[in-house]
Design a protein around this motif. Structure first.
Motif, mmCIF file in Angstrom:
data_model
loop_
_atom_site.group_PDB
_atom_site.id
_atom_site.type_symbol
_atom_site.label_atom_id
_atom_site.label_comp_id
_atom_site.label_asym_id
_atom_site.label_seq_id
_atom_site.Cartn_x
_atom_site.Cartn_y
_atom_site.Cartn_z
ATOM 1 N N VAL A 181 -21.219 -28.836 23.964
ATOM 2 C CA VAL A 181 -21.897 -27.362 24.319
ATOM 3 C C VAL A 181 -21.664 -26.583 23.056
ATOM 4 O O VAL A 181 -20.467 -26.383 22.429
ATOM 5 N N ALA A 182 -22.670 -25.714 22.792
ATOM 6 C CA ALA A 182 -22.665 -24.749 21.758
ATOM 7 C C ALA A 182 -23.181 -23.446 22.170
ATOM 8 O O ALA A 182 -24.125 -23.445 23.224
ATOM 9 N N VAL A 183 -22.315 -22.402 22.112
ATOM 10 C CA VAL A 183 -22.521 -21.356 22.734
ATOM 11 C C VAL A 183 -22.826 -20.157 21.586
ATOM 12 O O VAL A 183 -21.950 -19.807 20.770
ATOM 13 N N VAL A 184 -24.003 -19.661 21.537
ATOM 14 C CA VAL A 184 -24.582 -19.005 20.108
ATOM 15 C C VAL A 184 -25.433 -17.641 20.733
ATOM 16 O O VAL A 184 -25.736 -17.707 21.675
ATOM 17 N N PRO A 185 -25.361 -16.812 19.837
ATOM 18 C CA PRO A 185 -26.197 -15.541 20.045
ATOM 19 C C PRO A 185 -27.551 -15.864 20.408
ATOM 20 O O PRO A 185 -28.107 -16.652 19.692
ATOM 21 N N VAL A 186 -28.128 -15.046 21.430
ATOM 22 C CA VAL A 186 -29.503 -15.247 21.648
ATOM 23 C C VAL A 186 -30.626 -14.947 20.520
ATOM 24 O O VAL A 186 -31.699 -15.204 20.502
ATOM 25 N N VAL A 187 -30.104 -13.924 19.588
ATOM 26 C CA VAL A 187 -30.753 -13.617 18.546
ATOM 27 C C VAL A 187 -30.920 -14.649 17.321
ATOM 28 O O VAL A 187 -31.799 -14.398 16.537
ATOM 29 N N GLY A 188 -30.089 -15.566 17.446
ATOM 30 C CA GLY A 188 -30.362 -16.684 16.353
ATOM 31 C C GLY A 188 -30.441 -18.108 17.088
ATOM 32 O O GLY A 188 -30.908 -18.473 18.030
ATOM 33 N N SER A 189 -30.038 -19.083 16.184
ATOM 34 C CA SER A 189 -30.290 -20.227 16.659
ATOM 35 C C SER A 189 -28.990 -21.349 16.266
ATOM 36 O O SER A 189 -27.954 -20.571 15.625
ATOM 37 N N LEU A 190 -28.911 -22.481 16.681
ATOM 38 C CA LEU A 190 -27.621 -23.189 16.545
ATOM 39 C C LEU A 190 -28.003 -24.023 15.325
ATOM 40 O O LEU A 190 -28.912 -24.665 14.976
ATOM 41 N N ASP A 191 -26.990 -24.096 14.249
ATOM 42 C CA ASP A 191 -27.008 -24.714 13.250
ATOM 43 C C ASP A 191 -26.385 -26.202 13.568
ATOM 44 O O ASP A 191 -25.129 -26.367 13.551
ATOM 45 N N LEU A 192 -27.143 -27.123 13.696
ATOM 46 C CA LEU A 192 -26.820 -28.503 14.124
ATOM 47 C C LEU A 192 -25.773 -29.184 13.274
ATOM 48 O O LEU A 192 -24.766 -29.829 13.368
ATOM 49 N N LYS A 193 -25.939 -28.698 11.693
ATOM 50 C CA LYS A 193 -25.111 -29.546 10.629
ATOM 51 C C LYS A 193 -23.727 -28.825 10.989
ATOM 52 O O LYS A 193 -22.676 -29.523 10.892
ATOM 53 N N ALA A 194 -23.719 -27.319 11.263
ATOM 54 C CA ALA A 194 -22.305 -26.853 11.131
ATOM 55 C C ALA A 194 -21.846 -27.354 12.586
ATOM 56 O O ALA A 194 -20.513 -27.432 12.563
ATOM 57 N N LEU A 195 -22.601 -27.598 13.631
ATOM 58 C CA LEU A 195 -21.774 -27.977 14.747
ATOM 59 C C LEU A 195 -21.273 -29.283 14.743
ATOM 60 O O LEU A 195 -19.936 -29.515 15.362
ATOM 61 N N ALA A 196 -22.063 -30.286 14.156
ATOM 62 C CA ALA A 196 -21.431 -31.597 13.616
ATOM 63 C C ALA A 196 -20.246 -31.379 12.907
ATOM 64 O O ALA A 196 -19.201 -32.086 13.333
ATOM 65 N N HIS A 197 -20.171 -30.697 12.006
ATOM 66 C CA HIS A 197 -19.143 -30.329 11.262
ATOM 67 C C HIS A 197 -17.979 -30.032 11.934
ATOM 68 O O HIS A 197 -16.722 -30.523 12.038
ATOM 69 N N ALA A 198 -18.029 -28.991 12.851
ATOM 70 C CA ALA A 198 -17.019 -28.259 13.642
ATOM 71 C C ALA A 198 -16.429 -29.517 14.751
ATOM 72 O O ALA A 198 -15.154 -29.594 15.098
ATOM 73 N N ALA A 199 -17.385 -30.136 15.249
ATOM 74 C CA ALA A 199 -16.990 -31.356 16.176
ATOM 75 C C ALA A 199 -16.336 -32.543 15.374
ATOM 76 O O ALA A 199 -15.876 -33.601 16.129
ATOM 77 N N GLY A 200 -16.437 -32.686 14.353
ATOM 78 C CA GLY A 200 -15.960 -33.716 13.530
ATOM 79 C C GLY A 200 -17.007 -34.930 13.627
ATOM 80 O O GLY A 200 -16.207 -36.237 13.718
ATOM 81 N N VAL A 201 -18.085 -34.932 13.667
ATOM 82 C CA VAL A 201 -19.027 -36.148 14.115
ATOM 83 C C VAL A 201 -20.084 -36.179 12.842
ATOM 84 O O VAL A 201 -20.088 -35.087 12.168
ATOM 85 N N LYS A 202 -20.911 -37.036 12.550
ATOM 86 C CA LYS A 202 -21.657 -37.358 11.611
ATOM 87 C C LYS A 202 -22.704 -36.450 11.453
ATOM 88 O O LYS A 202 -23.273 -35.719 10.589
ATOM 89 N N LYS A 203 -23.634 -36.310 12.788
ATOM 90 C CA LYS A 203 -24.777 -35.656 12.822
ATOM 91 C C LYS A 203 -24.733 -35.212 14.447
ATOM 92 O O LYS A 203 -23.989 -35.657 15.161
ATOM 93 N N ALA A 204 -25.497 -34.196 14.595
ATOM 94 C CA ALA A 204 -25.857 -33.842 16.035
ATOM 95 C C ALA A 204 -27.426 -33.251 16.048
ATOM 96 O O ALA A 204 -28.023 -32.957 15.359
ATOM 97 N N GLU A 205 -27.937 -33.620 17.393
ATOM 98 C CA GLU A 205 -29.463 -33.338 17.483
ATOM 99 C C GLU A 205 -29.211 -32.644 19.053
ATOM 100 O O GLU A 205 -28.423 -32.566 19.817
ATOM 101 N N MET A 206 -30.273 -31.723 19.305
ATOM 102 C CA MET A 206 -30.452 -31.256 20.456
ATOM 103 C C MET A 206 -30.479 -32.282 21.590
ATOM 104 O O MET A 206 -31.077 -33.326 21.319
#
Length: 156
Positions: free
Chosen positions: A59-84
């Motif tokens: 689950v990613a909670v991000v401002p409505v004025v921007g978008s989700l950085d999937l690479k940054a989410l993967a890094h934060a979660a300690g996984v190789k990659k993330a996709e919607m």
């Protein structure tokens, strides 16, 4: 009531509920909430679900004025990659419909990440579990009741 609001009430978390008339033709649920409730869009957050390479939903909670950085989410979660995540999988795991997915009160407890931009605000707004329904609460309260981690996961 929604599972999100039931949870906040049960734990006696400080929050305020805001509702508005949802327009089914609205292009962006989050921006519609900001506009109809006359809020700073940077203070309104959307709940997105991503899937790791192992199929774990995040689950990613991000401002409505921007978008989700999937690479940054993967890094934060300690996984190789993330996709919607697949929308149907997101709805099944959370128990909410798209456009009304709340980070709170989900059917399955999923690892949750909140963009760091939420922390400076006294309160932020997230979906209360239904289109046209927002809940205002401190980012720290949201993090506490979702066991979330703060990370730089949003892009402007």
């Amino acid at each position: 009531m929604t599972p999100a609001l039931d949870l906040l009430k049960k734990v006696r978390a400080e929050h305020r509920v805001h509702s508005y008339e949802h327009d089914p033709k609205a292009a962006s649920y989050g921006l519609e909430a900001a506009e109809k409730l006359n809020l700073d869009p940077a203070q309104v957050f959307k709940t997105l679900l991503a899937s790791s390479e192992k199929g774990e939903l995040l689950v990613a909670v991000v401002p409505v004025v921007g978008s989700l950085d999937l690479k940054a989410l993967a890094h934060a979660a300690g996984v190789k990659k993330a996709e919607m995540a697949d929308p149907a999988a997101a709805q099944r795991a959370t128990g909410y419909l798209l456009g009304g997915i709340s980070p709170l009160g989900q059917k399955k407890r999923l690892r949750t990440f909140i963009d760091n931009s939420a922390q400076p605000f006294a309160s932020i707004f997230v979906s209360a579990g239904r289109r046209g329904l927002e809940v205002e609460l401190a980012a720290s309260v949201l993090a506490e009741h979702t066991q979330a981690t703060f990370a730089d996961i949003g892009r402007s």
